[in-house]
Design an enzyme around this catalytic site. Structure first.
Site, PDB file in Angstrom:
ATOM      1  N   ASP A  77      -1.843  -7.776  17.910  1.00  0.00           N
ATOM      2  CA  ASP A  77      -2.692  -7.089  16.942  1.00  0.00           C
ATOM      3  C   ASP A  77      -3.925  -7.930  16.609  1.00  0.00           C
ATOM      4  O   ASP A  77      -3.792  -9.101  16.242  1.00  0.00           O
ATOM      5  CB  ASP A  77      -1.850  -6.866  15.672  1.00  0.00           C
ATOM      6  CG  ASP A  77      -2.529  -5.957  14.665  1.00  0.00           C
ATOM      7  OD1 ASP A  77      -2.552  -4.733  14.900  1.00  0.00           O
ATOM      8  OD2 ASP A  77      -3.055  -6.484  13.662  1.00  0.00           O
ATOM      9  N   ASN A  78      -5.098  -7.337  16.743  1.00  0.00           N
ATOM     10  CA  ASN A  78      -6.349  -7.997  16.352  1.00  0.00           C
ATOM     11  C   ASN A  78      -6.452  -9.467  16.798  1.00  0.00           C
ATOM     12  O   ASN A  78      -6.718 -10.347  15.975  1.00  0.00           O
ATOM     13  CB  ASN A  78      -6.498  -7.962  14.823  1.00  0.00           C
ATOM     14  CG  ASN A  78      -6.976  -6.612  14.342  1.00  0.00           C
ATOM     15  OD1 ASN A  78      -7.564  -5.841  15.102  1.00  0.00           O
ATOM     16  ND2 ASN A  78      -6.746  -6.316  13.072  1.00  0.00           N
ATOM     17  N   GLN A  96      -0.459 -12.292  10.500  1.00  0.00           N
ATOM     18  CA  GLN A  96      -0.980 -12.208   9.141  1.00  0.00           C
ATOM     19  C   GLN A  96       0.239 -12.029   8.238  1.00  0.00           C
ATOM     20  O   GLN A  96       1.314 -11.680   8.716  1.00  0.00           O
ATOM     21  CB  GLN A  96      -1.934 -11.026   9.004  1.00  0.00           C
ATOM     22  CG  GLN A  96      -1.301  -9.707   9.431  1.00  0.00           C
ATOM     23  CD  GLN A  96      -2.319  -8.584   9.566  1.00  0.00           C
ATOM     24  OE1 GLN A  96      -3.508  -8.834   9.697  1.00  0.00           O
ATOM     25  NE2 GLN A  96      -1.857  -7.358   9.531  1.00  0.00           N
ATOM     26  N   LYS A 115       1.460   4.885   9.424  1.00  0.00           N
ATOM     27  CA  LYS A 115       1.288   3.480   9.053  1.00  0.00           C
ATOM     28  C   LYS A 115       1.782   3.232   7.628  1.00  0.00           C
ATOM     29  O   LYS A 115       2.103   2.096   7.274  1.00  0.00           O
ATOM     30  CB  LYS A 115      -0.199   3.085   9.158  1.00  0.00           C
ATOM     31  CG  LYS A 115      -0.702   3.022  10.588  1.00  0.00           C
ATOM     32  CD  LYS A 115      -1.999   2.230  10.716  1.00  0.00           C
ATOM     33  CE  LYS A 115      -3.148   2.947  10.034  1.00  0.00           C
ATOM     34  NZ  LYS A 115      -4.431   2.235  10.285  1.00  0.00           N
ATOM     35  N   TYR A 116       1.819   4.308   6.784  1.00  0.00           N
ATOM     36  CA  TYR A 116       2.183   4.114   5.382  1.00  0.00           C
ATOM     37  C   TYR A 116       3.355   4.966   4.935  1.00  0.00           C
ATOM     38  O   TYR A 116       3.774   4.893   3.789  1.00  0.00           O
ATOM     39  CB  TYR A 116       0.969   4.409   4.484  1.00  0.00           C
ATOM     40  CG  TYR A 116      -0.274   3.679   4.921  1.00  0.00           C
ATOM     41  CD1 TYR A 116      -0.403   2.305   4.676  1.00  0.00           C
ATOM     42  CD2 TYR A 116      -1.302   4.334   5.602  1.00  0.00           C
ATOM     43  CE1 TYR A 116      -1.526   1.622   5.103  1.00  0.00           C
ATOM     44  CE2 TYR A 116      -2.425   3.651   6.011  1.00  0.00           C
ATOM     45  CZ  TYR A 116      -2.541   2.305   5.768  1.00  0.00           C
ATOM     46  OH  TYR A 116      -3.638   1.627   6.180  1.00  0.00           O
ATOM     47  N   GLU A 145      -5.140  -6.201  21.622  1.00  0.00           N
ATOM     48  CA  GLU A 145      -5.681  -5.083  20.848  1.00  0.00           C
ATOM     49  C   GLU A 145      -6.948  -5.539  20.141  1.00  0.00           C
ATOM     50  O   GLU A 145      -6.963  -5.814  18.958  1.00  0.00           O
ATOM     51  CB  GLU A 145      -4.651  -4.578  19.819  1.00  0.00           C
ATOM     52  CG  GLU A 145      -5.059  -3.276  19.158  1.00  0.00           C
ATOM     53  CD  GLU A 145      -5.353  -3.380  17.665  1.00  0.00           C
ATOM     54  OE1 GLU A 145      -5.576  -2.334  17.043  1.00  0.00           O
ATOM     55  OE2 GLU A 145      -5.369  -4.503  17.111  1.00  0.00           O
ATOM     56  N   LYS A 188       0.826  -1.191   0.000  1.00  0.00           N
ATOM     57  CA  LYS A 188       0.000   0.000   0.000  1.00  0.00           C
ATOM     58  C   LYS A 188       0.868   1.251   0.000  1.00  0.00           C
ATOM     59  O   LYS A 188       1.956   1.260   0.600  1.00  0.00           O
ATOM     60  CB  LYS A 188      -0.912   0.026   1.236  1.00  0.00           C
ATOM     61  CG  LYS A 188      -1.961  -1.086   1.260  1.00  0.00           C
ATOM     62  CD  LYS A 188      -3.064  -0.846   0.251  1.00  0.00           C
ATOM     63  CE  LYS A 188      -4.115  -1.955   0.248  1.00  0.00           C
ATOM     64  NZ  LYS A 188      -4.990  -1.902   1.414  1.00  0.00           N
TER      65      LYS A 188
END
Lengths: 659, 659
Positions: free
Chosen positions: A392-393, A321, A534-535, A421, A261
């Site tokens: 995370d998640n 992930q 984040k990017y 989280e 991304k």
């Protein structure tokens, strides 16, 4: 030998000495979570106060104890005291980390029943017979105790059996010392015990921690340059000086190049775009590798040491992930779900597609292989020295995985802490907390009104869920620039900071965005930051004169200096007559902090606070001094009702300590 | 063969097809008592409404059902509907007596998740691939269903796999009928189920019963003559005409002669004193014998039939204790505790002695023999036709005995009801109710003020304990002439009668003492009756013009005619502005009864009742008619606030039915 023993047992008349089912009852044991299915949580040095209903039928006198044991230790016992209405209370202290357990045991106390009755008897014959009953009971204790004790109890028993002088008999029977000795050694008739309830005992940081999140790649001293672990080293003094004790870094692994991304989450990355740290894995490696631009494993280990030298720990982000070029995709294709055309299923929420992320298939036929590999990711980083993981998640992975994984890790590493989280539905958040996560993110991020805050924090700190759900409150995260902070001035940031730092023993912030009042959303209606780290790389001017760093420093010092701020359970709200003013206190023994916050960032708000004197252990009619840890001013208050006026442009709150 | 199978299993790669642990979660199942340790209670025809939290991780869609089965029946399933916040609700009806059980099962519903996502997809390729995913899911259902259903699902699956026209694909995929068919037959992935929770289903009388207690020996037509079962026969019409459906008799067994108590509990009986029916056993027999003065076993069986012919049942008193001349004392000396001088331990509460009563030793070495004999007492009387037992002082016997005994009896005789006479501490009363007693005496006997009544009946009817504790409320018993009835006039008796009859679906009274207003205590400070029937014959003039029999008759008819009065859970209190006026209602569908009682027996009391219209299902702003079932008067009321005035000398209460 064994056969002989078995024969003996068979020959004995089975019913002759078979005891009747237990007569005593233990029920309503508290605390416990789902009857012991999950553990309650404590930190080292805390007490576990246990209550239970313990009784037998009729007027039988019962005694009860809390049995408890630490990791690898023997069972010990603490006495329980009656509270009335068949309720009993006992407590024990947990003095080391690891899995503890406790249970309540209750039995019929024939000795006390005997003595109570003896004292009320009047007929001479009756007294003599009762003395002989006592003699039998005492003999039972004598048979069970040490030789020394036995040599004290046996003569007592004999006198009660043989003495004929009524007055001497009465005096002898009521001997308190011998009675206590007999009691302590009495057989436990009709014994009944609760199941053993588990306790997870963590180190103190589980209950009291102050988190700061930053992106290492934004730490370079020059704008536009990719930061390194060495740059984070340079930043440590800044973070430590503000009083943080946990420095949390987003994932430090190689970032996927396929489907990467771009800035502001653009679907197609431009040349030079650094990608999202949560798109984990590339040809440089996966969850056990380090992004080369940040440095080496040795650099990271050095950073861990440097942080520790400043009283801080590094918390690592674990996001299970994979980017499409994560090595597991080719090494373990079975760990991913296939679409009917043979391609790997990317993350999606139709019609949205997240083609840069491949979820792992926890239900794959090689689930054991996958689950073990994920556990090993934790173990690898623990080996390097990491002791705190921000997960995370976790709510998008099966509960059974987390329960197994955390238990497997804590078995050998009980010092490791896990922050969940999971910004999701209440049942899911609570189950993750129950199954083993040490701390949990909360809805604090979105709770702004006085009523919302009172309701939510009362639930967090006073309901039964506090036994397992430890809140960690954040005013912002890289994923969440909440609406009330968007395009808001620093007054609102100060309010949210004071609330988090004083309501919650565990709190954190995403900086330097927070202390510098970063407030621009990516677009209206979005809670994403514009130009999110984040990017892309960001460069922050930490020296800005309007930085909130000084306020953060003062609040964190207050938290360290005042034990009252270091746990959540004493939180009490006090009434105010103005809905823009919220008042609450925390207390630990004589240490007391009373906070009044103006929730309105735009206007001066005034009103009366009605201090709940009982909650603070203050006497009615005695003056007390309150000293503002932020402003430095002191006031002499008297009684419950006191006037307060707060100008959000000057100070959002009084944070009073009480002398 | 077995060895071969074992070898095959060993050869297979163990992990290959081993499913991952269940992903779905079931928790917070309600109702249940201690996680299923004890049963909830229902009567035939009632619903069990089950709620539970059911969910999986992430955004997985789940489905859930209540599984249930009756005695000896197969498991069936009822669907559950979502209530929001991961909570689900389902229900089933229990249609016969005996032990039932239920459980909640939850699994991941991939079909619904697939269809929800399919509907939102936009890209053509994406839609075609998703259709193939659906085809696979549908094929899984097809493999599990009947041949007919399979022949409908397989073509559907094939079309989704092969069809290329997007519009037709979309239409086909959303076929609701086929979808429901596939859903009903889908494999239950990640299935998780709660434990099975027990339900004790009783006949209706467990929930709704109207008790009358009398001493058979006082039923003779002539004063001073010992009454017989034949005299009780004569009395049946009187009792039935007042509307009672349970006639409860104190123990009918031979009464001990040794240490017999005289009139008014005198320690020494005089010639001709009849003794206490609770001092059971003499040379004429014990717990399975009948006092010869009352008649024969055949006379008793005739009485049972005669009562049944009038719609009534005889409830028998079971008091497990022995007079010194009970046959067991010589036949089974091991069932009694010995004193050190070899004599048998009588009941005592030092310095008080109850030498006419020997308690049984439930902990004796022959406890199995004793427990079996006691169970056999019940079985003997069940054999004669008794179906209701009022158990005397069950709280002075071990809980384990009752749990075993009641379960043993209900296994073969699920129609039998047990009333627990345990006037003792709350935990003990509740445990007896949990372990199996059908109904329980209550503290109603002593609750007199408006606040006491509201608090106590709210606890009885609205707290979780209502799942197992069925109250039976008595204004008096042979053991209790409560202080407020002592030397009180009939107005107070009327108040206590109306309250019991309308607050509690199960209530009873000790007559004719009650309807004739017997109010003399044995001495000041005592709750014992003067000249108590427990120790002597009494002769009652049932024809007295001031008898409360007509009021009792009216109230019991109201109870029979109005389903609202036949259960407790709908009880709702309504506000009044006068503490001497208490207002409450019960409701069953459209049947509604609203009661206003003047608690003051001495003065007219007036005030406003604020009717909770919602509790009665009444619309705001619509007039409604209330008709007094006692006075016959009707009023048209409008809205919540209505005026009431009650003269205790005329009528203690309005008992309104609503049209």
């Amino acid at each position: 030998m064994k056969a002989a023993v078995r024969q003996e047992a068979a020959a004995a008349p089975a019913a002759a000495h078979e005891p009747a089912p237990a007569f005593a009852v233990v029920e309503e044991v508290s605390p416990q979570v789902e009857g012991g299915r999950f553990a309650i949580k404590r930190v080292v040095g805390e007490d576990v106060v246990v209550t239970a209903a313990c009784y037998a039928h009729g007027h039988e006198v019962v005694r009860c104890v809390v049995r408890y044991r630490g990791p690898g230790g023997a069972w010990r016992e603490a006495p329980m005291e009656p509270l009335g209405n068949d309720l009993w209370r006992g407590e024990f202290t947990v003095d080391r980390v690891g899995p503890w357990e406790y249970s309540v045991a209750c039995w019929v106390d024939h000795l006390t029943e005997w003595r109570d009755g003896f004292a009320r008897r009047v007929d001479a014959d009756d007294i003599r017979l009762a003395a002989r009953v006592g003699a039998e009971l005492i003999a039972r204790s004598a048979a069970l105790c040490s030789r020394d004790d036995c040599e004290r109890l046996e003569p007592w028993s004999r006198i009660l059996r043989e003495e004929h002088d009524l007055e001497r008999l009465r005096l002898t029977a009521m001997d308190e010392t011998l009675f206590q000795l007999a009691l302590a050694n009495a057989p436990r008739d009709g014994l009944s015990a609760s199941p053993a309830y588990p306790v997870t005992v963590d180190r103190e940081r589980a209950r009291f921690s102050t988190w700061y999140e930053l992106f290492p790649r934004s730490c370079a001293s020059k704008a536009g340059v990719h930061g390194t672990f060495a740059d984070v080293d340079e930043r440590l003094d800044y973070v430590a000086s503000m009083g943080f004790d946990v420095l949390y870094l987003p994932p430090i692994h190689p970032i996927g190049r396929e489907k990467r991304k771009g800035k502001n989450n653009a679907t197609v990355a431009q040349e030079g775009d650094v990608g999202s740290p949560w798109a984990i894995g590339s040809k440089e490696g996966g969850h056990s590798a380090i992004l080369p631009e940040l440095g080496t494993l040795n650099d990271f280990k050095h950073l861990l040491m440097a942080a520790r030298a400043r009283g801080m720990e590094i918390a690592m982000d674990i996001a299970f992930q994979c980017a499409p070029d994560h090595p597991w995709v080719t090494e373990h294709p079975g760990w991913f779900r296939k679409r009917p055309d043979g391609s790997i299923q990317y993350a999606e929420n139709p019609p949205k597609k997240y083609q840069d992320i491949y979820p792992l298939d926890f239900d794959s036929s090689d689930w054991r292989g996958l689950w073990s590999a994920l556990r090993d990711v934790f173990l690898f980083w623990i080996e390097q020295g990491v002791c705190i993981f921000r997960v995370d998640n976790p709510h998008t992975k099966p509960f059974a995985f987390w329960e197994w994984c955390i238990a497997a890790i804590k078995r050998d590493h009980p010092e490791v802490l896990f922050l969940s989280e999971a910004f999701t539905r209440p049942h899911v958040m609570h189950r993750l907390a129950r199954l083993g996560f040490t701390q949990s993110y909360t809805y604090y991020t979105w709770r702004t009104s006085k009523q919302e805050i009172i309701e939510y924090f009362t639930e967090l700190t006073q309901s039964a869920s506090r036994e397992y759900f430890r809140p960690n409150c954040w005013p912002n995260t890289p994923d969440i620039l909440p609406y009330h902070l968007q395009n808001a001035g620093l007054a609102m940031f100060r309010i949210r900071l004071v609330l988090a730092a004083t309501l919650a023993a565990n709190y954190g912030m995403y900086g330097p965005a927070f202390e510098l009042g970063e407030n621009r959303p990516r677009e209206p209606g979005s809670e994403e930051y514009l130009d999110s780290e984040k990017y892309q790389l960001r460069h922050w001017d930490l020296q800005r004169p309007d930085s909130l760093a000084p306020l953060i420093t003062r609040l964190n010092r207050l938290r360290r200096e005042h034990p009252a701020m270091q746990s959540d359970w004493s939180l009490a709200f006090h009434a105010t007559d103005n809905d823009a003013l919220i008042a609450y206190s925390k207390r630990q023994g004589d240490d007391r902090v009373l906070v009044v916050v103006n929730l309105d960032p735009h206007h001066i708000q005034s009103g009366f606070v009605t201090v709940d004197l009982a909650a603070l252990g203050l006497d009615v009619g005695v003056a007390y001094e309150v000293r503002d840890a932020l402003g430095g001013t002191s006031y002499t208050w008297y009684g419950g009702r006191n006037f307060v006026s707060l100008d959000p442009q000057r100070a959002p709150a009084h944070v009073f300590t009480l002398a």
